[in-house]
Design a protein around this motif. Structure first.
Motif, PDB file in Angstrom:
ATOM      1  N   GLN A  33       0.850  -1.181   0.000  1.00  0.00           N
ATOM      2  CA  GLN A  33       0.000   0.000   0.000  1.00  0.00           C
ATOM      3  C   GLN A  33       0.892   1.239   0.000  1.00  0.00           C
ATOM      4  O   GLN A  33       1.802   1.341   0.806  1.00  0.00           O
ATOM      5  CB  GLN A  33      -0.902   0.019   1.241  1.00  0.00           C
ATOM      6  CG  GLN A  33      -1.910  -1.108   1.280  1.00  0.00           C
ATOM      7  CD  GLN A  33      -3.013  -0.900   0.266  1.00  0.00           C
ATOM      8  OE1 GLN A  33      -3.520   0.200   0.101  1.00  0.00           O
ATOM      9  NE2 GLN A  33      -3.399  -1.956  -0.417  1.00  0.00           N
ATOM     10  N   GLN A  35       1.098   5.670  -0.389  1.00  0.00           N
ATOM     11  CA  GLN A  35       0.388   6.946  -0.337  1.00  0.00           C
ATOM     12  C   GLN A  35       0.893   7.790  -1.487  1.00  0.00           C
ATOM     13  O   GLN A  35       2.094   7.995  -1.637  1.00  0.00           O
ATOM     14  CB  GLN A  35       0.658   7.643   1.003  1.00  0.00           C
ATOM     15  CG  GLN A  35       0.027   8.989   1.110  1.00  0.00           C
ATOM     16  CD  GLN A  35       0.523   9.749   2.328  1.00  0.00           C
ATOM     17  OE1 GLN A  35       1.093   9.182   3.239  1.00  0.00           O
ATOM     18  NE2 GLN A  35       0.294  11.041   2.310  1.00  0.00           N
ATOM     19  N   CYS A  38      -0.909  14.110  -0.976  1.00  0.00           N
ATOM     20  CA  CYS A  38      -0.720  14.778   0.312  1.00  0.00           C
ATOM     21  C   CYS A  38      -2.059  14.828   1.058  1.00  0.00           C
ATOM     22  O   CYS A  38      -3.082  15.186   0.473  1.00  0.00           O
ATOM     23  CB  CYS A  38      -0.197  16.192   0.073  1.00  0.00           C
ATOM     24  SG  CYS A  38       0.000  17.167   1.560  1.00  0.00           S
ATOM     25  N   PRO A  39      -2.088  14.493   2.367  1.00  0.00           N
ATOM     26  CA  PRO A  39      -3.351  14.553   3.106  1.00  0.00           C
ATOM     27  C   PRO A  39      -3.808  15.981   3.387  1.00  0.00           C
ATOM     28  O   PRO A  39      -5.000  16.223   3.573  1.00  0.00           O
ATOM     29  CB  PRO A  39      -3.057  13.805   4.407  1.00  0.00           C
ATOM     30  CG  PRO A  39      -1.585  13.828   4.548  1.00  0.00           C
ATOM     31  CD  PRO A  39      -1.013  13.916   3.174  1.00  0.00           C
ATOM     32  N   SER A  51       8.242  13.526   5.343  1.00  0.00           N
ATOM     33  CA  SER A  51       7.328  12.589   5.999  1.00  0.00           C
ATOM     34  C   SER A  51       7.362  12.786   7.505  1.00  0.00           C
ATOM     35  O   SER A  51       8.224  13.477   8.044  1.00  0.00           O
ATOM     36  CB  SER A  51       7.714  11.149   5.661  1.00  0.00           C
ATOM     37  OG  SER A  51       8.991  10.861   6.195  1.00  0.00           O
ATOM     38  N   ARG A  57       2.835   4.548  11.395  1.00  0.00           N
ATOM     39  CA  ARG A  57       3.052   4.497   9.953  1.00  0.00           C
ATOM     40  C   ARG A  57       3.625   5.814   9.460  1.00  0.00           C
ATOM     41  O   ARG A  57       3.507   6.843  10.118  1.00  0.00           O
ATOM     42  CB  ARG A  57       1.771   4.165   9.212  1.00  0.00           C
ATOM     43  CG  ARG A  57       0.683   5.199   9.393  1.00  0.00           C
ATOM     44  CD  ARG A  57      -0.582   4.775   8.778  1.00  0.00           C
ATOM     45  NE  ARG A  57      -0.603   5.214   7.394  1.00  0.00           N
ATOM     46  CZ  ARG A  57      -1.699   5.303   6.685  1.00  0.00           C
ATOM     47  NH1 ARG A  57      -2.841   4.951   7.193  1.00  0.00           N
ATOM     48  NH2 ARG A  57      -1.661   5.717   5.457  1.00  0.00           N
ATOM     49  N   VAL A  59       3.658   8.964   7.102  1.00  0.00           N
ATOM     50  CA  VAL A  59       2.736   9.777   6.308  1.00  0.00           C
ATOM     51  C   VAL A  59       3.589  10.778   5.535  1.00  0.00           C
ATOM     52  O   VAL A  59       4.447  11.450   6.107  1.00  0.00           O
ATOM     53  CB  VAL A  59       1.721  10.521   7.210  1.00  0.00           C
ATOM     54  CG1 VAL A  59       0.789  11.378   6.368  1.00  0.00           C
ATOM     55  CG2 VAL A  59       0.934   9.533   8.043  1.00  0.00           C
ATOM     56  N   TYR A  60       3.357  10.870   4.226  1.00  0.00           N
ATOM     57  CA  TYR A  60       4.142  11.729   3.353  1.00  0.00           C
ATOM     58  C   TYR A  60       3.356  12.988   2.987  1.00  0.00           C
ATOM     59  O   TYR A  60       2.124  12.980   2.976  1.00  0.00           O
ATOM     60  CB  TYR A  60       4.522  10.977   2.067  1.00  0.00           C
ATOM     61  CG  TYR A  60       5.391   9.785   2.339  1.00  0.00           C
ATOM     62  CD1 TYR A  60       6.765   9.932   2.466  1.00  0.00           C
ATOM     63  CD2 TYR A  60       4.847   8.512   2.492  1.00  0.00           C
ATOM     64  CE1 TYR A  60       7.579   8.844   2.729  1.00  0.00           C
ATOM     65  CE2 TYR A  60       5.649   7.424   2.761  1.00  0.00           C
ATOM     66  CZ  TYR A  60       7.008   7.593   2.878  1.00  0.00           C
ATOM     67  OH  TYR A  60       7.810   6.517   3.138  1.00  0.00           O
ATOM     68  N   ILE A  81      -5.673  10.743   4.754  1.00  0.00           N
ATOM     69  CA  ILE A  81      -4.538   9.908   4.373  1.00  0.00           C
ATOM     70  C   ILE A  81      -5.083   8.753   3.549  1.00  0.00           C
ATOM     71  O   ILE A  81      -5.750   7.865   4.062  1.00  0.00           O
ATOM     72  CB  ILE A  81      -3.775   9.382   5.600  1.00  0.00           C
ATOM     73  CG1 ILE A  81      -3.270  10.532   6.447  1.00  0.00           C
ATOM     74  CG2 ILE A  81      -2.632   8.481   5.164  1.00  0.00           C
ATOM     75  CD1 ILE A  81      -2.703  10.099   7.780  1.00  0.00           C
ATOM     76  N   VAL A  82      -4.810   8.785   2.270  1.00  0.00           N
ATOM     77  CA  VAL A  82      -5.333   7.781   1.353  1.00  0.00           C
ATOM     78  C   VAL A  82      -4.165   6.960   0.823  1.00  0.00           C
ATOM     79  O   VAL A  82      -3.201   7.500   0.306  1.00  0.00           O
ATOM     80  CB  VAL A  82      -6.085   8.443   0.181  1.00  0.00           C
ATOM     81  CG1 VAL A  82      -6.568   7.399  -0.801  1.00  0.00           C
ATOM     82  CG2 VAL A  82      -7.233   9.276   0.697  1.00  0.00           C
ATOM     83  N   THR A  83      -4.279   5.655   0.981  1.00  0.00           N
ATOM     84  CA  THR A  83      -3.285   4.769   0.393  1.00  0.00           C
ATOM     85  C   THR A  83      -3.949   3.982  -0.720  1.00  0.00           C
ATOM     86  O   THR A  83      -5.150   3.745  -0.698  1.00  0.00           O
ATOM     87  CB  THR A  83      -2.699   3.797   1.435  1.00  0.00           C
ATOM     88  OG1 THR A  83      -3.753   3.041   2.005  1.00  0.00           O
ATOM     89  CG2 THR A  83      -1.956   4.553   2.519  1.00  0.00           C
ATOM     90  N   THR A  84      -3.149   3.585  -1.646  1.00  0.00           N
ATOM     91  CA  THR A  84      -3.666   2.827  -2.778  1.00  0.00           C
ATOM     92  C   THR A  84      -2.767   1.625  -3.007  1.00  0.00           C
ATOM     93  O   THR A  84      -1.623   1.608  -2.558  1.00  0.00           O
ATOM     94  CB  THR A  84      -3.742   3.710  -4.041  1.00  0.00           C
ATOM     95  OG1 THR A  84      -4.312   2.965  -5.099  1.00  0.00           O
ATOM     96  CG2 THR A  84      -2.379   4.201  -4.456  1.00  0.00           C
TER      97      THR A  84
END
Length: 153
Positions: A33, A35, A38-39, A51, A57, A59-60, A81-84
């Protein structure tokens, strides 16, 4: 089959094999997973060098300002915060069409007019300039008097 054709085929196969190994090695360090955005500014892509650790975890962020804003109130931006899933392969031509101009209003009247104007740019701009330069050159040659056809030109 000639020796050079067989050698070329072996060379191509070796390059393809090495490229696959390099891709697999490069993707081995990337988690399943990732990111991408940007959140704090969800329209901006992340910078992997910026980051912060949040709830175990990484976060970037796209910039230092966003990192500072996130650290000031992480609960505000935590839901963004969206991960793909990490892409397994690069997109093929069928998945991504480079024939379309991204961000343009293609299919609309404005997009079509701009496309036509862009294609006519060399004829509309450069050709008249070439005519002016040719006319000036012909005029200079006529004044010198060495070329008889320069006058009518």
């Amino acid at each position: 089959m000639s020796k050079s054709i067989r050698l070329a085929g072996l060379l191509l196969a070796a390059v393809a094999l090495l490229r696959g190994v390099a891709t697999a090695t490069a993707n081995a360090d990337i988690p399943d997973q990732v990111q991408l955005m940007c959140p704090v500014m969800p329209d901006e892509k992340i910078d992997p060098d910026i980051s912060v650790e949040y709830e175990g975890r990484t976060v970037y962020f796209c910039c230092q300002k966003c990192r500072v804003r996130f650290e000031a109130s992480p609960a505000t931006f935590a839901s963004a915060i969206v991960t793909t899933a990490r892409p397994t392969e690069s997109p093929t031509a069928s998945e991504h069409d480079h024939g379309k101009d991204h961000g343009q209003a293609n299919g609309s009247a404005t997009g079509d007019v701009l496309t036509i104007m862009g294609r006519l740019h060399p004829v509309a701009v450069h050709f008249p300039i070439a005519l002016l330069v040719s006319a000036a050159l012909a005029r200079c040659l006529m004044l010198i008097g060495s070329i008889p056809w320069a006058g009518p030109a």
